[in-house]
Motif scaffolding. Structure first.
Motif, mmCIF file in Angstrom:
data_model
loop_
_atom_site.group_PDB
_atom_site.id
_atom_site.type_symbol
_atom_site.label_atom_id
_atom_site.label_comp_id
_atom_site.label_asym_id
_atom_site.label_seq_id
_atom_site.Cartn_x
_atom_site.Cartn_y
_atom_site.Cartn_z
ATOM 1 N N ALA A 1 15.718 20.086 67.242
ATOM 2 C CA ALA A 1 16.934 20.566 67.899
ATOM 3 C C ALA A 1 16.821 20.423 69.416
ATOM 4 O O ALA A 1 17.794 20.059 70.093
ATOM 5 N N GLN A 2 15.650 20.688 69.960
ATOM 6 C CA GLN A 2 15.452 20.561 71.409
ATOM 7 C C GLN A 2 15.558 19.103 71.852
ATOM 8 O O GLN A 2 16.094 18.810 72.928
ATOM 9 N N ALA A 3 15.044 18.189 71.030
ATOM 10 C CA ALA A 3 15.132 16.768 71.368
ATOM 11 C C ALA A 3 16.584 16.304 71.409
ATOM 12 O O ALA A 3 16.978 15.526 72.286
ATOM 13 N N VAL A 4 17.376 16.775 70.460
ATOM 14 C CA VAL A 4 18.801 16.423 70.442
ATOM 15 C C VAL A 4 19.495 16.991 71.676
ATOM 16 O O VAL A 4 20.288 16.305 72.338
ATOM 17 N N ALA A 5 19.184 18.227 72.015
ATOM 18 C CA ALA A 5 19.767 18.830 73.217
ATOM 19 C C ALA A 5 19.363 18.062 74.472
ATOM 20 O O ALA A 5 20.108 18.014 75.449
ATOM 21 N N GLY A 6 18.193 17.429 74.419
ATOM 22 C CA GLY A 6 17.706 16.694 75.584
ATOM 23 C C GLY A 6 18.249 15.288 75.702
ATOM 24 O O GLY A 6 18.061 14.638 76.733
#
Length: 291
Positions: A222-227
């Protein structure tokens, strides 16, 4: 529903600061599970057929591709078809006529100059035939005589400056980047370089793709997508779900010989994992224009 186009789905997700999930399929049960899971999630999805899978299917692309096209056309959500990790030019040239809207051309094993040359040629041909093109770039070797590091080798990373030069010179539409994942991971223990993801997203004007996502924990994903990751590739997680379900079914009924009983449980397990992962990455419930 008519086939969707991968580029449209990825573009819509990127505009929403989200990602579209792309699942590698091997059997008809995989295809049915991916479509069912996407319908359960109410989100678009990309069905991917890899060159390795074509080899497994006796070297024939069309049987599985036609099954995927038919499933997509009967789906309640947009479904696109993507040819993954293509190294053979003859296979690349089958893509457009088989229903694929996109291809990942993989020359990442080669030294930078050769990777660029091969990818540029593939992109030129693919664009002339209406295909959206993804490529891959890991750590470039050459310093102190060291060879290139495969994009999914431990420690491999994509350099933002090299990535910008590569995308500009090759003309690709998306770039798979090395930020800490490895293909075929069976444990979800990967730790991603989120600072690098952000720097790549800020540097490049094409969507970023994360390969090897089966080994990434939910929070990291999820953090990678947000990034800035806009396409999330998943393969091993579906195979693991299928295998666990089949093993459990056969352990409970070792006398079973009708494969429909245990393949049904395997298909349902894969569909549940598809829906769950789409929820993790937060794919928007939007549609894309048909190709």
């Amino acid at each position: 529903m008519p086939l969707a186009a991968t580029g449209e789905l990825v573009g819509a997700a990127a505009a929403a600061r989200s990602a579209v999930a792309a699942f590698n399929v091997i059997t008809l049960e995989h295809i049915e599970a991916v479509v069912a899971g996407a319908e359960q999630a109410g989100a678009p999805v990309v069905v991917q057929v890899s060159e390795n899978t074509v080899a497994f299917r006796c070297g024939r692309l069309l049987p599985l591709a036609r099954a995927a096209v038919t499933a997509a056309e009967h789906a309640a959500v947009p479904v696109a078809l993507h040819l993954d990790h293509v190294q053979r030019d003859d296979l690349l040239r089958q893509a457009a006529d088989a229903g694929f809207s996109s291809v990942m051309y993989d020359a990442s094993r080669l030294p930078y100059a050769e990777n660029l040359s091969r990818t540029r040629g593939a992109a030129d041909w693919a664009h002339a035939h209406g295909l959206w093109v993804e490529a891959e770039l890991g750590q470039i070797g050459g310093k102190d005589g060291r060879p290139p590091l495969d994009a999914h080798a431990p420690g491999a990373r994509t350099d933002p400056g090299e990535a910008h030069a590569f995308v500009t010179a090759s003309g690709v539409d998306a770039l798979a980047v090395a930020v800490g994942t490895t293909h075929a991971m069976t444990e979800r223990t990967a730790t991603l370089d989120h600072d690098l993801v952000k720097r790549l997203a800020d540097t490049l004007d094409v969507p970023l793709v994360l390969h090897g996502s089966s080994g990434v924990p939910d929070g990291e994903l999820a953090q990678a997508v947000a990034g800035g990751i806009a396409k999330v590739n998943v393969g091993t997680a579906l195979n693991a779900a299928l295998t666990r379900a089949v093993r459990s079914a056969l352990a409970a009924r070792p006398e079973a010989v009708d494969c429909r009983s245990y393949l049904k449980q395997g298909r349902e397990a894969m569909a549940a994992e598809v829906a769950r992962l789409i929820g993790v990455i937060g794919t928007p419930r939007t549609t894309a224009a048909p190709r």
